[in-house]
Design a protein around this motif. Sequence first.
Motif, PDB file in Angstrom:
ATOM      1  N   GLU A  74       0.829  -1.194   0.000  1.00 30.77           N
ATOM      2  CA  GLU A  74       0.000   0.000   0.000  1.00 30.77           C
ATOM      3  C   GLU A  74       0.870   1.253   0.000  1.00 30.77           C
ATOM      4  N   VAL A  75       1.162   1.758  -1.206  1.00 36.52           N
ATOM      5  CA  VAL A  75       1.956   2.979  -1.365  1.00 36.52           C
ATOM      6  C   VAL A  75       1.264   3.852  -2.410  1.00 36.52           C
ATOM      7  N   ALA A  76       0.868   5.053  -2.012  1.00 37.73           N
ATOM      8  CA  ALA A  76       0.242   6.002  -2.936  1.00 37.73           C
ATOM      9  C   ALA A  76       0.262   7.391  -2.320  1.00 37.73           C
ATOM     10  N   PHE A  77       0.453   8.419  -3.172  1.00 38.69           N
ATOM     11  CA  PHE A  77       0.420   9.791  -2.666  1.00 38.69           C
ATOM     12  C   PHE A  77      -0.121  10.720  -3.751  1.00 38.69           C
ATOM     13  N   SER A  78      -0.594  11.866  -3.293  1.00 33.97           N
ATOM     14  CA  SER A  78      -1.066  12.916  -4.202  1.00 33.97           C
ATOM     15  C   SER A  78      -0.859  14.254  -3.502  1.00 33.97           C
ATOM     16  N   ALA A  79      -0.149  15.180  -4.181  1.00 39.95           N
ATOM     17  CA  ALA A  79       0.192  16.465  -3.570  1.00 39.95           C
ATOM     18  C   ALA A  79       0.027  17.590  -4.582  1.00 39.95           C
ATOM     19  N   TYR A  80      -0.201  18.829  -4.073  1.00 36.61           N
ATOM     20  CA  TYR A  80      -0.505  19.974  -4.917  1.00 36.61           C
ATOM     21  C   TYR A  80       0.334  21.187  -4.519  1.00 36.61           C
ATOM     22  N   LEU A  81       0.448  22.088  -5.470  1.00 39.30           N
ATOM     23  CA  LEU A  81       1.104  23.375  -5.227  1.00 39.30           C
ATOM     24  C   LEU A  81       0.000  24.387  -4.941  1.00 39.30           C
ATOM     25  N   THR A  82       0.007  24.974  -3.747  1.00 37.78           N
ATOM     26  CA  THR A  82      -1.101  25.864  -3.371  1.00 37.78           C
ATOM     27  C   THR A  82      -0.905  27.301  -3.842  1.00 37.78           C
ATOM     28  N   GLY A  83       0.332  27.768  -3.904  1.00 39.35           N
ATOM     29  CA  GLY A  83       0.582  29.161  -4.300  1.00 39.35           C
ATOM     30  C   GLY A  83       1.417  29.252  -5.562  1.00 39.35           C
ATOM     31  N   ASP A  84       1.283  30.380  -6.296  1.00 39.52           N
ATOM     32  CA  ASP A  84       2.095  30.591  -7.489  1.00 39.52           C
ATOM     33  C   ASP A  84       3.572  30.664  -7.117  1.00 39.52           C
ATOM     34  N   MET A  85       4.418  30.161  -8.006  1.00 37.30           N
ATOM     35  CA  MET A  85       5.862  30.274  -7.840  1.00 37.30           C
ATOM     36  C   MET A  85       6.401  31.240  -8.899  1.00 37.30           C
ATOM     37  N   THR A  86       7.217  32.181  -8.472  1.00 36.64           N
ATOM     38  CA  THR A  86       7.830  33.140  -9.393  1.00 36.64           C
ATOM     39  C   THR A  86       9.342  33.153  -9.158  1.00 36.64           C
ATOM     40  N   SER A  87      10.066  33.587 -10.161  1.00 34.84           N
ATOM     41  CA  SER A  87      11.538  33.652 -10.081  1.00 34.84           C
ATOM     42  C   SER A  87      12.140  32.284  -9.756  1.00 34.84           C
ATOM     43  N   VAL A  88      11.567  31.249 -10.343  1.00 37.19           N
ATOM     44  CA  VAL A  88      12.067  29.899 -10.116  1.00 37.19           C
ATOM     45  C   VAL A  88      13.396  29.720 -10.866  1.00 37.19           C
ATOM     46  N   GLN A  89      14.389  29.259 -10.178  1.00 33.92           N
ATOM     47  CA  GLN A  89      15.679  29.004 -10.809  1.00 33.92           C
ATOM     48  C   GLN A  89      15.665  27.666 -11.546  1.00 33.92           C
ATOM     49  N   SER A  90      16.605  27.473 -12.452  1.00 37.96           N
ATOM     50  CA  SER A  90      16.699  26.218 -13.193  1.00 37.96           C
ATOM     51  C   SER A  90      17.111  25.076 -12.270  1.00 37.96           C
ATOM     52  N   TYR A  91      16.556  23.913 -12.519  1.00 39.16           N
ATOM     53  CA  TYR A  91      16.874  22.682 -11.802  1.00 39.16           C
ATOM     54  C   TYR A  91      16.587  22.783 -10.301  1.00 39.16           C
ATOM     55  N   ARG A  92      15.518  23.492  -9.985  1.00 39.38           N
ATOM     56  CA  ARG A  92      15.084  23.594  -8.594  1.00 39.38           C
ATOM     57  C   ARG A  92      13.977  22.576  -8.337  1.00 39.38           C
ATOM     58  N   ILE A  93      14.034  21.893  -7.190  1.00 39.08           N
ATOM     59  CA  ILE A  93      12.982  20.936  -6.829  1.00 39.08           C
ATOM     60  C   ILE A  93      11.680  21.683  -6.592  1.00 39.08           C
ATOM     61  N   ILE A  94      10.603  21.213  -7.235  1.00 37.65           N
ATOM     62  CA  ILE A  94       9.274  21.784  -7.008  1.00 37.65           C
ATOM     63  C   ILE A  94       8.662  21.081  -5.793  1.00 37.65           C
ATOM     64  N   ILE A  95       8.355  21.863  -4.775  1.00 38.77           N
ATOM     65  CA  ILE A  95       7.784  21.289  -3.554  1.00 38.77           C
ATOM     66  C   ILE A  95       6.261  21.426  -3.606  1.00 38.77           C
ATOM     67  N   PHE A  96       5.602  20.295  -3.751  1.00 39.28           N
ATOM     68  CA  PHE A  96       4.133  20.263  -3.756  1.00 39.28           C
ATOM     69  C   PHE A  96       3.705  20.190  -2.294  1.00 39.28           C
ATOM     70  N   ASN A  97       3.374  21.345  -1.758  1.00 39.66           N
ATOM     71  CA  ASN A  97       3.291  21.491  -0.302  1.00 39.66           C
ATOM     72  C   ASN A  97       2.013  20.960   0.336  1.00 39.66           C
ATOM     73  N   GLU A  98       0.947  20.851  -0.428  1.00 42.95           N
ATOM     74  CA  GLU A  98      -0.307  20.338   0.157  1.00 42.95           C
ATOM     75  C   GLU A  98      -0.451  18.866  -0.191  1.00 42.95           C
ATOM     76  N   VAL A  99      -0.234  18.023   0.802  1.00 46.83           N
ATOM     77  CA  VAL A  99      -0.297  16.576   0.607  1.00 46.83           C
ATOM     78  C   VAL A  99      -1.685  16.098   1.012  1.00 46.83           C
TER      79      VAL A  99
END
Length: 205
Positions: A74-99
């Motif tokens: 039993e392994v499953a997850f679903s997560a979302y980005l709640t706020g807009d991201m601006t000035s994102v640098q290249s090769y930055r991990i996107i943190i989907f903060n709402e799990v």
Amino acid sequence: MFNLSGLTFILTYFCITSSLLGSLEEEPKCFSRFDYEYKVVQKLAELENKQKEQQQTIEKLTNKCSSGADTANEVAFSAYLTGDMTSVQSYRIIIFNEVQINIGEAYNGKTGIFVCRTPGVYVFFWVTTNKDRTYMNTDLVVNGDECSQAFSDSGGQNDYSVASNVVITELKFGDQVWIRSGAWHNGNLAGERRTSFSGWMLYRR
């Protein structure tokens, strides 16, 4: 994982052998033919009861082993980005903060990284959204290696654009998976739960 057929055979052999040995060692002393037949019937009834008890024990062990194997899958997850991201640098991990769901606790909403704890074949699916003349390419990364990309681009329009992709991959214990920004983007990514990351196990290996 237990070999249930082997376990059943060993327990059954042990139980039957013990019963037969016990029967030989405890042969009833009889004073007449009637007394002998009565005590034989008694002994058969006792053996039948023991056999039923032993069968129940085997069934309990079998069910316990089976339920343990199912739980590990039993392994499953679903997560979302709640706020807009601006000035994102290249090769930055996107943190989907709402799990919203995290069965198995393999995804970390603070780091954005999924860590495999149960080896197997997994499905990963992610969606990126951009709005109002912005664009973003993202990568799905396994242990630092890019596996696939998604690209969303609103172009010259004041509108939303959406991209998605799905990857099926085999993971070993300790393998790490995440979504990162790529090299071609203008540093913007829409939130409001329009950008998401999900994953689940297909089967265990």
